[in-house]
Design a protein around this motif. Structure first.
Motif, PDB file in Angstrom:
ATOM      1  N   HIS A 163      16.350  34.449  71.778  1.00 22.23           N
ATOM      2  CA  HIS A 163      15.236  34.479  70.826  1.00 22.23           C
ATOM      3  C   HIS A 163      14.026  35.119  71.507  1.00 22.23           C
ATOM      4  CE1 HIS A 163      12.350  33.365  67.833  1.00 22.23           C
ATOM      5  NE2 HIS A 163      13.237  32.687  67.130  1.00 22.23           N
ATOM      6  N   PRO A 164      13.468  36.150  70.917  1.00 22.27           N
ATOM      7  CA  PRO A 164      12.374  36.865  71.603  1.00 22.27           C
ATOM      8  C   PRO A 164      11.104  36.027  71.756  1.00 22.27           C
ATOM      9  CG  PRO A 164      12.698  37.702  69.361  1.00 22.27           C
ATOM     10  CD  PRO A 164      13.836  36.773  69.635  1.00 22.27           C
ATOM     11  N   ASP A 165      10.918  34.996  70.917  1.00 26.54           N
ATOM     12  CA  ASP A 165       9.697  34.177  71.004  1.00 26.54           C
ATOM     13  C   ASP A 165       9.869  32.960  71.897  1.00 26.54           C
ATOM     14  OD1 ASP A 165       8.353  35.858  69.358  1.00 26.54           O
ATOM     15  OD2 ASP A 165       8.754  34.692  67.531  1.00 26.54           O
ATOM     16  N   LEU A 166      11.054  32.832  72.509  1.00 24.92           N
ATOM     17  CA  LEU A 166      11.302  31.643  73.306  1.00 24.92           C
ATOM     18  C   LEU A 166      10.414  31.629  74.553  1.00 24.92           C
ATOM     19  CD1 LEU A 166      14.834  30.279  73.835  1.00 24.92           C
ATOM     20  CD2 LEU A 166      13.135  30.027  75.605  1.00 24.92           C
ATOM     21  N   ARG A 167       9.678  30.568  74.718  1.00 25.49           N
ATOM     22  CA  ARG A 167       8.805  30.442  75.889  1.00 25.49           C
ATOM     23  C   ARG A 167       8.811  28.979  76.311  1.00 25.49           C
ATOM     24  NH1 ARG A 167       6.125  34.327  78.793  1.00 25.49           N
ATOM     25  NH2 ARG A 167       5.088  33.107  80.381  1.00 25.49           N
ATOM     26  N   LEU A 168       9.404  28.698  77.454  1.00 23.94           N
ATOM     27  CA  LEU A 168       9.530  27.304  77.905  1.00 23.94           C
ATOM     28  C   LEU A 168       8.188  26.750  78.353  1.00 23.94           C
ATOM     29  CD1 LEU A 168      12.796  27.645  80.003  1.00 23.94           C
ATOM     30  CD2 LEU A 168      12.540  26.510  77.783  1.00 23.94           C
ATOM     31  N   ASP A 169       7.902  25.549  77.890  1.00 21.25           N
ATOM     32  CA  ASP A 169       6.711  24.819  78.320  1.00 21.25           C
ATOM     33  C   ASP A 169       7.173  23.379  78.550  1.00 21.25           C
ATOM     34  OD1 ASP A 169       4.531  23.184  78.441  1.00 21.25           O
ATOM     35  OD2 ASP A 169       3.557  23.932  76.638  1.00 21.25           O
ATOM     36  N   PHE A 170       7.245  22.994  79.807  1.00 22.30           N
ATOM     37  CA  PHE A 170       7.793  21.676  80.134  1.00 22.30           C
ATOM     38  C   PHE A 170       6.721  20.587  80.218  1.00 22.30           C
ATOM     39  CE2 PHE A 170      11.375  24.199  82.219  1.00 22.30           C
ATOM     40  CZ  PHE A 170      12.249  23.973  81.168  1.00 22.30           C
ATOM     41  N   GLY A 171       5.536  20.871  79.651  1.00 27.37           N
ATOM     42  CA  GLY A 171       4.437  19.900  79.710  1.00 27.37           C
ATOM     43  C   GLY A 171       4.783  18.525  79.161  1.00 27.37           C
ATOM     44  N   GLY A 172       5.767  18.439  78.279  1.00 33.19           N
ATOM     45  CA  GLY A 172       6.112  17.150  77.669  1.00 33.19           C
ATOM     46  C   GLY A 172       7.106  16.326  78.455  1.00 33.19           C
ATOM     47  N   LEU A 173       7.686  16.875  79.516  1.00 30.59           N
ATOM     48  CA  LEU A 173       8.661  16.087  80.284  1.00 30.59           C
ATOM     49  C   LEU A 173       8.612  16.267  81.799  1.00 30.59           C
ATOM     50  CD1 LEU A 173      12.307  17.504  79.826  1.00 30.59           C
ATOM     51  CD2 LEU A 173      10.249  18.820  79.477  1.00 30.59           C
ATOM     52  N   ALA A 174       7.907  17.297  82.288  1.00 28.51           N
ATOM     53  CA  ALA A 174       7.946  17.579  83.733  1.00 28.51           C
ATOM     54  C   ALA A 174       7.278  16.477  84.568  1.00 28.51           C
ATOM     55  CB  ALA A 174       7.282  18.922  84.023  1.00 28.51           C
ATOM     56  N   LYS A 175       6.270  15.821  83.976  1.00 29.72           N
ATOM     57  CA  LYS A 175       5.628  14.746  84.732  1.00 29.72           C
ATOM     58  C   LYS A 175       6.618  13.621  85.019  1.00 29.72           C
ATOM     59  CE  LYS A 175       1.152  14.415  83.061  1.00 29.72           C
ATOM     60  NZ  LYS A 175       0.206  13.536  82.341  1.00 29.72           N
ATOM     61  N   GLY A 176       7.561  13.440  84.096  1.00 31.13           N
ATOM     62  CA  GLY A 176       8.600  12.423  84.298  1.00 31.13           C
ATOM     63  C   GLY A 176       9.412  12.725  85.544  1.00 31.13           C
ATOM     64  N   LEU A 177       9.830  13.991  85.654  1.00 25.85           N
ATOM     65  CA  LEU A 177      10.611  14.374  86.828  1.00 25.85           C
ATOM     66  C   LEU A 177       9.736  14.330  88.086  1.00 25.85           C
ATOM     67  CD1 LEU A 177      13.431  15.254  87.580  1.00 25.85           C
ATOM     68  CD2 LEU A 177      12.783  17.628  87.183  1.00 25.85           C
ATOM     69  N   ALA A 178       8.471  14.700  87.931  1.00 25.78           N
ATOM     70  CA  ALA A 178       7.574  14.746  89.092  1.00 25.78           C
ATOM     71  C   ALA A 178       7.343  13.352  89.688  1.00 25.78           C
ATOM     72  CB  ALA A 178       6.240  15.380  88.701  1.00 25.78           C
ATOM     73  N   VAL A 179       7.117  12.351  88.859  1.00 30.83           N
ATOM     74  CA  VAL A 179       6.876  11.013  89.436  1.00 30.83           C
ATOM     75  C   VAL A 179       8.146  10.499  90.109  1.00 30.83           C
ATOM     76  CG1 VAL A 179       4.976  10.399  87.873  1.00 30.83           C
ATOM     77  CG2 VAL A 179       7.287   9.686  87.303  1.00 30.83           C
ATOM     78  N   ALA A 180       9.310  10.818  89.521  1.00 31.45           N
ATOM     79  CA  ALA A 180      10.564  10.385  90.139  1.00 31.45           C
ATOM     80  C   ALA A 180      10.750  11.058  91.504  1.00 31.45           C
ATOM     81  CB  ALA A 180      11.743  10.712  89.223  1.00 31.45           C
ATOM     82  N   ARG A 181      10.479  12.378  91.557  1.00 34.56           N
ATOM     83  CA  ARG A 181      10.598  13.102  92.827  1.00 34.56           C
ATOM     84  C   ARG A 181       9.606  12.572  93.856  1.00 34.56           C
ATOM     85  NH1 ARG A 181      12.471  18.557  91.913  1.00 34.56           N
ATOM     86  NH2 ARG A 181      14.501  18.240  90.953  1.00 34.56           N
ATOM     87  N   GLY A 182       8.405  12.270  93.401  1.00 29.66           N
ATOM     88  CA  GLY A 182       7.386  11.710  94.290  1.00 29.66           C
ATOM     89  C   GLY A 182       7.881  10.417  94.923  1.00 29.66           C
ATOM     90  N   LEU A 183       8.496   9.569  94.114  1.00 26.03           N
ATOM     91  CA  LEU A 183       9.002   8.297  94.655  1.00 26.03           C
ATOM     92  C   LEU A 183      10.169   8.531  95.615  1.00 26.03           C
ATOM     93  CD1 LEU A 183       8.858   5.941  91.526  1.00 26.03           C
ATOM     94  CD2 LEU A 183       7.416   5.835  93.574  1.00 26.03           C
TER      95      LEU A 183
END
Ligand code: ADP
Ligand code: MG
Length: 359
Positions: free
Chosen positions: A175-195
């Motif tokens: 899809h030419p308009d596809l643009r990933l924005d992980f703002g809605g879930l990346a913090k979840g992965l980030a806190v887990a990685r931090g721990l």
């Protein structure tokens, strides 16, 4: 996520006190306990507050430098609007050419595809263009909202996560308009990685709190972690919840990132059905042991709105959730009711909501 560089730093006593005050009000961090040490970083456009238990036993300088570097790395990996792995992947997805994606992105794509399917497309990180059209890719979003023609064009045949074809590590966008924005879930992965990183550094008991979205590891002796849940319409807390080990508490709210436009609050949680900021709820809080799910689910419940949120919680396998309505009502699932200790003045505004049985 912001363009400002992550600036890890241990704070002096004066600033630290001030920061704790700010965090308590703005992010509802747990009340400071004298038996913990704290470090504060700046990443993902927010303050990341790390609590370590017990006080006085950790190598704070080493933790500060290694965790600071890790947060900075994650910020760079997952920022949709800066040159970096995700920016490059986005360019290639839009061009429709096949490419090998780095593992850091594959994991988020996989989760995002699964979450898009589970939420019937309410949660859709492929809609980065729509988020950007509202100006939420900027550090200080200020409007204006997109023109009606722009919105109509973006909503005509919007991209979905399912438009990404995957063969092992090879991806191709459809899809030419596809643009990933992980703002809605990346913090979840980030806190887990931090721990995880804290565990590697020998820490057993900690909280990583990214602007009010947090996860615990271990717990202090003789007490639970106690976390405040913010009232979206005041500087007060609605109440507090006690967390054990390995629990994530994530909130999505209309007060977070946004701007006023002609008397209306434009915030960064976008309802893909209308293409506009979600209406109906002022905040949604989810407690779960999977932080990525908790993060995405809080965003999804905000979008689902006042009628449908219990159904979406059920679809996502979320048993512990509460939402707030514009009139101040707090609605919650039966399972979280017994876990939250509400302020006395809030108790008259609480309602338990049950999902209707699935058809
Ligand atoms: P916060 O980051 O403040 O905790 P959320 O977790 O609710 O807030 O995430 C909001 C972000 O999610 C937005 O800034 C945007 O990047 C992204 N987003 C907005 N609308 C959607 C949507 N419908 N589906 C998936 N992601 C979205
Ligand atoms: Mg979220």
């Amino acid at each position: 996520m912001s363009r400002r560089p992550a600036a890890p730093g241990r704070t002096g006593p004066g600033l630290r006190l001030l920061l704790l005050g700010v965090l308590w009000l703005a992010a509802c961090a747990d009340a400071p306990e004298p038996d913990t040490d704290r470090l504060t970083f700046y990443a993902f456009g927010t303050l990341v507050d790390v609590t370590l238990y017990p006080a006085g036993v950790h190598d704070l300088l080493r933790i500060e430098s290694e965790l600071g570097a890790e947060l900075e790395t994650m910020h760079g990996l997952w920022h949709a609007w800066e040159p970096g792995p995700l920016g490059r992947a986005n360019d290639r997805l839009a061009q429709g050419e096949a490419f090998d994606a780095p593992p850091s992105i594959l994991e988020l794509i996989e989760r995002a595809q699964e979450l898009e399917a589970l939420t019937g497309g309410l949660f859709n990180p492929a809609l980065g263009r729509l988020v950007a059209a509202w100006g939420f890719h900027q550090d200080e979003p200020a409007g204006p909202p997109p023109a009606p023609e722009t919105l109509a064009a973006l909503l005509e045949a919007p991209p979905r996560m399912a438009d990404i074809e995957r063969d092992g590590t090879r991806l191709r966008g459809r899809h030419p308009d596809l643009r990933l924005d992980f703002g809605g879930l990346a913090k979840g992965l980030a806190v887990a990685r931090g721990l995880e990183q804290l565990a590697e550094l020998g820490v057993e008991h900690a909280i990583v709190n990214a602007g009010g979205d947090l996860m615990t590891m271990g717990r202090p002796a003789h007490r639970a972690w106690r976390i405040g849940i913010r009232d979206p319409r005041s500087a007060q807390v609605l109440g507090s919840v006690e967390l054990g080990s390995g629990e994530a508490l994530f909130t999505s709210g209309d007060y977070e990132r946004g701007y006023e436009w002609e008397g209306e609050r434009m915030h960064h949680v976008i309802d893909p059905r209308s293409g506009r900021p979600a209406r109906g709820l002022t905040s949604a809080t989810v407690l779960h042991d999977d932080p990525v799910l908790a993060d995405a689910a809080a965003t999804t419940l905000m979008i689902a709105g006042a009628e449908a949120w219990p159904r979406y919680a059920q679809r996502l396998g979320v048993e512990l959730a509460l939402v707030t309505l514009p009139d101040g009502t707090v609605e919650l699932t039966p399972a979280i009711a017994s876990r939250v200790e509400f302020q006395r003045e809030v108790t008259s505004r609480i309602r338990t909501a049950e999902a209707e049985p699935a058809p």
